[in-house]
Design a protein around this motif. Structure first.
Motif, PDB file in Angstrom:
ATOM      1  N   ASN A   1      -4.786   4.772   3.086  1.00  0.00           N
ATOM      2  CA  ASN A   1      -5.194   4.053   1.878  1.00  0.00           C
ATOM      3  C   ASN A   1      -4.319   2.814   1.730  1.00  0.00           C
ATOM      4  OD1 ASN A   1      -2.759   4.751   0.476  1.00  0.00           O
ATOM      5  ND2 ASN A   1      -3.648   6.735  -0.027  1.00  0.00           N
ATOM      6  N   ASP A   2      -4.605   1.985   0.740  1.00  0.00           N
ATOM      7  CA  ASP A   2      -3.904   0.709   0.573  1.00  0.00           C
ATOM      8  C   ASP A   2      -2.397   0.874   0.458  1.00  0.00           C
ATOM      9  OD1 ASP A   2      -6.235  -0.715   0.764  1.00  0.00           O
ATOM     10  OD2 ASP A   2      -6.530  -0.895  -1.405  1.00  0.00           O
ATOM     11  N   MET A   3      -1.966   1.995  -0.073  1.00  0.00           N
ATOM     12  CA  MET A   3      -0.537   2.215  -0.259  1.00  0.00           C
ATOM     13  C   MET A   3       0.235   2.196   1.067  1.00  0.00           C
ATOM     14  SD  MET A   3       1.174   5.333  -2.385  1.00  0.00           S
ATOM     15  CE  MET A   3       1.316   6.620  -1.173  1.00  0.00           C
ATOM     16  N   TYR A   4      -0.438   2.531   2.162  1.00  0.00           N
ATOM     17  CA  TYR A   4       0.237   2.648   3.454  1.00  0.00           C
ATOM     18  C   TYR A   4       0.001   1.458   4.389  1.00  0.00           C
ATOM     19  CZ  TYR A   4       0.966   7.418   1.934  1.00  0.00           C
ATOM     20  OH  TYR A   4       1.343   8.530   1.222  1.00  0.00           O
ATOM     21  N   LYS A   5      -0.810   0.489   3.976  1.00  0.00           N
ATOM     22  CA  LYS A   5      -1.193  -0.609   4.878  1.00  0.00           C
ATOM     23  C   LYS A   5       0.017  -1.361   5.445  1.00  0.00           C
ATOM     24  CE  LYS A   5      -5.717  -0.293   4.302  1.00  0.00           C
ATOM     25  NZ  LYS A   5      -6.697  -0.061   5.297  1.00  0.00           N
ATOM     26  N   GLU A   6       0.985  -1.703   4.601  1.00  0.00           N
ATOM     27  CA  GLU A   6       2.149  -2.454   5.065  1.00  0.00           C
ATOM     28  C   GLU A   6       3.022  -1.604   5.991  1.00  0.00           C
ATOM     29  OE1 GLU A   6       3.761  -5.937   5.745  1.00  0.00           O
ATOM     30  OE2 GLU A   6       2.098  -5.689   4.336  1.00  0.00           O
TER      31      GLU A   6
ATOM     32  N   SER B   1      -0.243  -5.321  13.963  1.00  0.00           N
ATOM     33  CA  SER B   1      -1.402  -5.689  13.148  1.00  0.00           C
ATOM     34  C   SER B   1      -2.730  -5.698  13.894  1.00  0.00           C
ATOM     35  CB  SER B   1      -1.163  -7.052  12.493  1.00  0.00           C
ATOM     36  OG  SER B   1      -0.912  -8.022  13.485  1.00  0.00           O
TER      37      SER B   1
ATOM     38  N   ASP C   1      -5.140  -2.973   9.694  1.00  0.00           N
ATOM     39  CA  ASP C   1      -5.113  -2.793   8.235  1.00  0.00           C
ATOM     40  C   ASP C   1      -6.509  -2.750   7.622  1.00  0.00           C
ATOM     41  OD1 ASP C   1      -5.641  -5.480   8.652  1.00  0.00           O
ATOM     42  OD2 ASP C   1      -4.327  -6.158   7.044  1.00  0.00           O
ATOM     43  N   LYS C   2      -7.541  -2.985   8.428  1.00  0.00           N
ATOM     44  CA  LYS C   2      -8.914  -2.936   7.925  1.00  0.00           C
ATOM     45  C   LYS C   2      -9.674  -1.691   8.396  1.00  0.00           C
ATOM     46  CE  LYS C   2      -9.567  -7.866   7.241  1.00  0.00           C
ATOM     47  NZ  LYS C   2      -8.361  -8.525   7.604  1.00  0.00           N
TER      48      LYS C   2
ATOM     49  N   THR D   1      -6.261   5.355  14.009  1.00  0.00           N
ATOM     50  CA  THR D   1      -7.270   4.509  13.368  1.00  0.00           C
ATOM     51  C   THR D   1      -8.535   4.587  14.202  1.00  0.00           C
ATOM     52  OG1 THR D   1      -6.535   2.510  14.533  1.00  0.00           O
ATOM     53  CG2 THR D   1      -5.580   2.922  12.351  1.00  0.00           C
TER      54      THR D   1
END
Length: 152
Positions: free
Chosen positions: A7-12, A20, A32-33, A50
């Motif tokens: 989820n967005d919380m883990y993207k970085e 990337s 990240d997508k 992923t």
């Protein structure tokens, strides 16, 4: 060990963990997508998978485990195969490089078959991502993509 959907919380954190972009079959994937799963141990990412679903096929774009022999990679693969079946994919496939003998063994032990060897595909991918090393594991020149698949 805890497995979660990305989820967005883990993207970085994922970017720091894996980078990337990944190139497979000439396609650039922005990690990240992509959907996927992470394995957390003591609140740190220790495993990542992923995937990309397109036209009834599920590509495993990345699979990484920082802890060997604990079943992390196998659990992540099992999850993505379940996901692929749930959305009626006909196959799950992935690419690894010709130097990654450990991965080649790993995938075959888990039921993946070699579908194709794409000669000089990594040499071509370096035009997009020059950071891909020329020499890989065990001093083997990195040049070719090996495509594995499981038919569902």
């Amino acid at each position: 060990m805890m497995i979660k959907e990305i989820n967005d919380m883990y993207k970085e954190q994922i970017k720091d963990f894996r980078g990337s972009i990944i190139i497979s079959r000439g396609q650039v994937h922005s990690l990240d997508k992509l959907p996927g799963y992470i394995v957390l141990i003591d609140d740190e990412i220790r495993g990542l998978l992923t995937y990309n679903i397109c036209k009834k096929e599920c590509e495993i774009v990345s699979l990484d485990s920082m802890v060997e022999g604990q079943g992390i990679g196998t659990k992540l693969i099992d999850l993505v195969i379940e996901k692929a079946k749930a959305v009626n994919c006909q196959r799950v496939w992935l690419i690894t490089s010709n130097d990654n003998l450990k991965a080649i063994r790993f995938y075959q032990k888990r039921g993946f078959d070699i579908k194709a060897v794409h000669q000089n595909a990594i040499t071509e991918a370096r035009k997009i991502k020059p950071s891909i090393p020329m020499i890989g594991f065990d001093g083997i020149p990195v040049r070719h993509e090996i495509e594995f698949e499981i038919l569902l």
